[in-house]
Design an enzyme around this catalytic site. Structure first.
Site, short mmCIF file in Angstrom:
data_model
loop_
_atom_site.label_atom_id
_atom_site.label_comp_id
_atom_site.label_asym_id
_atom_site.label_seq_id
_atom_site.Cartn_x
_atom_site.Cartn_y
_atom_site.Cartn_z
N ASP A 323 0.85 -1.20 0.00
CA ASP A 323 0.00 0.00 0.00
C ASP A 323 0.88 1.24 0.00
O ASP A 323 2.04 1.20 0.44
CB ASP A 323 -0.86 0.04 1.27
N LYS A 324 0.32 2.34 -0.44
CA LYS A 324 1.04 3.61 -0.36
C LYS A 324 0.68 4.34 0.94
O LYS A 324 1.54 4.58 1.78
CB LYS A 324 0.71 4.52 -1.56
#
Length: 913
Positions: A323-324
């Site tokens: 995920d960012k």
């Protein structure tokens, strides 16, 4: 599916019947808006007990005794019974000691592992948000009581059976009813403990806890499937191979020795003990110990392992999908100057955005919090004049929130929404501003800003796009260095985010992640024919994917696995759960929902990715220990099994009669060590094997993988050389039983002629030392001196070799007691320190030879595999512990419309459908 649905409906009907409450229960479930008081909650908890299923209590004595029952303990019991019948009391005593030690060590190590795992599970316990004394607080789910007022929202695991309040929720009941699709439940409906909230945000009242819940009543019908991990499969395969070889060869030994006319019970006793010594009795103990030690070490580093076998899979992980937001970035959003459309003002956009947010403290996500705080503190906006009539929380499917609010002063009702700009823009009938909004979003994204679109509608649903609120979420201080370390470990990091592709590219640029960032459209029906043709290549080479929906994550993981990659996946939301479950290593990041944590193999309790680097590093250490253990154990089996097979089946000691040696005694027709000697070798060897779990090992720079063929070849080489050296010494010893014509080689070292008993002691010491020394060459892929052993291993080997030497020099066990009660195997006799020193020297020469042959062999395989383009699976370049020390802390210019068919569909989804 129809049958599952029917079953689910039947169970629900039965459950509804069970939820017919008594008058007292009806009264206790009428909890007011302030929730229960602490005193009342404590009273109900004491009355009803904790909100968990009754645990099946296991009698600790029976649990301990279970370690003395099974195939391997059974063989030792057979040997004990045989020795009892033969009245060989010394053999009997040592066999009983071996049985006790094996059982006790297995029980103690599994108990320690179990305690460690139980402690980890407690730290992963689901939480519940309840209202007590008028305030919301988060407690462990087993402290929830009947009548508690509970808040449930996206990603929560339902803590008990609940009756829903105003609103609706989509509930995933697959774990309970087998129905794969989420069901919609409304006010007054019952939702069940263990199901997962997929959509919604509302309050509910607890109507059943613990054993009285739907899950509690049907738990007897629920079975958990224990899937074997890859490491378990490897260990079982190795064990099976060793067992088959051992049983076949020992069976041949038994038949041949009996055919020579030897005593049946004596032969059976020896064969059973050889079988015990050959088969890896301590295999499961070493596995449990090593995995538990690793899990405890990772837990100290804020990585909690919920499935022990995932440690081995983490060591071999080749790709990490990350995920960012909140993982690569800080998830500390700050509001920037908004972009307004038309005549709207800053107050207009923040009032609308604030009304479309949750404003109650403790129930806000990061976006709601920063927007409402900015509206209140920076713009001086008050929301007191507005009453919320309905609220649709953020849903990854529609990528927006929506609220229906009434102005208390004017009486007008409006709808407000905030979310992905392309979705809000698709809702609004403002085509003339589409290009302006698209350009603004792309400009902000190219500077790393995440944008929130804001819109509102009158009661006739005529939506108007008000503007954009830019949010900035900076990368974590250690993320860039973390990614570089992952690359050094040959783990490819792929960023997966729901943000605009321009934001993803800017973030990837800041982090030196790579510039191959693709839009999720190539995974959907919007992909072009060319994209579809090269999809596999794109998926493998991509550095990241932007604008993804939850189903895309699952698809990405699946396609990478189909390419033969071992994939890790990080996630934090309920919609990440399928991808976390699908991945070889599912990693729930800090702050993840209970649903994500339940689906994950590893749960991080500190923010960021840096802890994953350490987890990979530790996992690769554990993998190396397990590989060394397999090599050593196979080598030991080869030495013992082949040695006794050759000597007992084809060697005739009575061909070498004693001449002129006092106390030589009768020489038997079959060579064998006494049972007591074999048991002592087994006891000391088990202690050395277990210490491998604490050995000092190297960490490979590349993902680890099993190469069983090379392990077998390496182990057979080491065991084969040890066997040959033992066989040579037996022949030398037999040839040295002539006082007037001793063996010239031994005589050159000042060793006089042996009695047969002394020869047996020499062979016992030789075989013992070979076993203990082999571990030091089996534990390295290069010269044995290139890596110092761990203190525990060194201590265990030192104790074992010293004990074996001491017993050889001061052998005092008179097994025969002078009356031949032990059959035709003569007693061992003590040898001098000079003879013991010679055996040590002899062993060291062959130990060095083992190491030389091992290095030449592995280098040959390395050269062969390099030419054929394959990986040996053995560590080449390695990392050191200094690798874990962290020193920290071009933009896209393309322009296209941000409105896609997917965002149009999301814009017009009915939030209550």
């Amino acid at each position: 599916m129809g049958e599952y649905k029917k079953l689910g409906e039947t169970q629900e009907e039965e459950t509804k019947k069970t939820h017919k409450m008594s008058e007292q229960e009806e009264a206790e479930s009428q909890t007011g808006p302030e929730g229960l008081s602490s005193e009342e909650a404590a009273r109900r908890l004491a009355r009803d007990g904790p909100n968990k299923l009754p645990e099946k209590k296991v009698n600790p004595c029976l649990k301990f005794l279970s370690y003395y029952w099974g195939p391997m303990p059974g063989m030792i019991w057979c040997a004990i019974i045989i020795e009892l019948i033969r009245l060989a009391f010394i053999d009997l005593a040592i066999l009983i000691f071996l049985q006790f030690i094996n059982g006790f060590v297995g029980w103690n190590e599994e108990k320690n592992a179990g305690n460690a795992i139980e402690a980890l599970k407690k730290s992963l316990a689901p939480k519940a948000k309840v209202k007590r004394n008028g305030c919301w607080e988060t407690i462990e789910s087993w402290n929830v009581v009947f009548g508690d007022r509970v808040n449930i929202k996206l990603g929560d695991i339902i803590p008990a059976d609940l009756k829903l309040g105003p609103g609706y929720a989509e509930i995933d009941q697959a774990a309970l009813t087998g129905e794969s699709l989420a069901v919609t439940r409304y006010e007054g409906d019952i939702v069940y403990q263990g199901s997962v909230c997929k959509r919604g945000d509302l309050e509910a009242i607890v109507v059943a806890v613990g054993a009285n819940t739907f899950f509690g009543k049907t738990s007897a019908l629920v079975g958990q499937v224990n899937q074997r991990g890859n490491f378990q499969k490897v260990i079982l395969k190795v064990t099976a191979v060793l067992m088959v070889i051992s049983i076949v060869l020992v069976g041949i030994i038994f038949g041949v020795v009996l055919a020579k006319g030897n005593n049946f019970l004596e032969t059976l006793s020896i064969c059973v003990v050889i079988l015990v010594a050959s088969i890896p009795v301590a295999m499961q103990v070493v596995c449990s110990t090593t995995m538990a030690v690793g899990a405890r070490a990772l837990a100290k580093r804020k990585a909690i392992v919920s499935r022990l076998n995932s440690i081995e899979e983490l060591a071999g992980m080749e790709i990490l999908c990350s995920d960012k937001t909140g993982t690569l970035t800080k998830n500390e959003l700050t509001v920037q100057n908004p972009t307004l459309m038309g005549k709207f003002t800053i107050n207009d956009i923040f009032l609308t955005a604030g009304l479309a947010s949750k404003r109650e403290l403790g129930s806000q996500d990061a976006i709601d919090k920063c927007i409402t705080e900015y509206a209140t503190h920076k713009c001086g906006i008050s929301f007191a004049d507005y009453e919320e009539e309905d609220f649709i929380p953020f849903d990854p499917k529609i990528k927006r929130t929506e609220a229906t609010v009434r102005n208390l002063r004017t009486g007008h009702t409006i709808k407000v929404s905030k979310g992905a700009p392309q979705v809000i823009l698709a809702m609004a009938n403002n085509p003339e501003i589409e290009e302006q909004v698209t350009n603004a979003v792309n400009d902000l994204a190219s500077r790393g800003y995440r944008t929130i679109g804001v819109g509102r509608a009158d009661i006739e649903h005529q939506w108007v796009f008000i503007g954009l609120i830019p949010l900035y979420d900076p990368p974590r201080d250690d993320t860039k260095e973390t990614i570089q370390k992952a690359i050094q470990m040959e783990v490819k990091v792929k960023m997966i985010t729901g943000d605009q592709i321009a934001i993803a590219k800017e973030t990837a640029n800041l982090l030196n992640l790579g510039d191959k960032i693709f839009n999720s459209e190539l995974l959907s029906e919007e992909a072009t024919a060319v994209q579809r043709e090269y999809l596999t290549t794109i998926i493998e080479e991509a550095d990241g994917f932007a604008e993804v929906f939850p189903e895309h994550k699952f698809a990405i993981v699946k396609m990478l696995q189909e390419l033969g990659k071992r994939v890790g996946m990080t996630g934090d939301g309920v919609n990440d759960a399928p991808a976390l479950k699908k991945a070889d290593v599912g990693i729930a990041v800090d702050g993840a929902t209970d649903a994500a944590r339940a689906a994950a193999d590893i749960v991080l309790t500190s923010p960021g990715l840096s802890v994953i680097i350490e987890a990979i590093y530790r996992a690769r250490k554990i993998f190396q220990r397990m590989k060394n253990f397999c090599t050593y154990r196979i080598a030991c089996t080869i030495q013992l099994l082949i040695f006794f097979f050759i000597t007992m089946c084809s060697l005739k000691p009575d061909d070498y009669s004693c001449h002129g040696v006092t106390g030589c005694g009768d020489v038997p027709n079959t060579f064998s060590l006494p049972v007591v000697a074999l048991v002592i070798i087994t006891v000391l060897n088990d202690g050395t094997i277990i210490s491998i779990a604490y050995d000092r090992v190297t960490v490979s720079k590349r993902p680890d993988q099993w190469n069983l063929f090379l392990i077998y070849v390496n182990a057979c080489t080491l065991g084969g050389i040890a066997f040959i050296s033992s066989l040579i010494l037996v022949l030398l010893g037999l040839d040295n039983m002539h006082a007037s014509d001793p063996n010239g080689f031994l005589n050159a070292f000042g060793i006089n002629a042996f009695t047969y008993g002394e020869m047996l002691t020499v062979v016992y010491l030789k075989v013992s030392l070979s076993d203990f020394l082999t571990v030091f060459t089996a534990r390295t892929n290069s010269w044995f001196w290139t890596r110092a052993p761990g203190k525990v291993l060194l201590a265990a080997a030192a104790i074992a070799t010293f004990a074996a030497t001491l017993m050889s020099v001061y052998w005092f066990l008179d097994v025969n007691a002078g009356d031949g009660s032990s059959g035709k195997i003569p007693d061992m006799k003590s040898v001098s320190w000079g003879v013991a020193g010679f055996v040590w020297l002899y062993n060291m020469v062959f130990f060095v030879l083992q190491d030389i042959v091992k290095v030449i062999q592995l280098k040959s395989f390395d050269a062969y595999y390099a030419m054929s383009g394959k990986d040996t699976g053995f560590a080449g370049a390695v990392l050191t512990d200094t690798f874990l020390v962290f020193t920290t802390g071009e933009r896209g210019t393309g322009r296209r419309s941000i409105v896609t068919r997917r965002s149009m569909a999301a814009a017009h989804l009915d939030g209550k459908a």
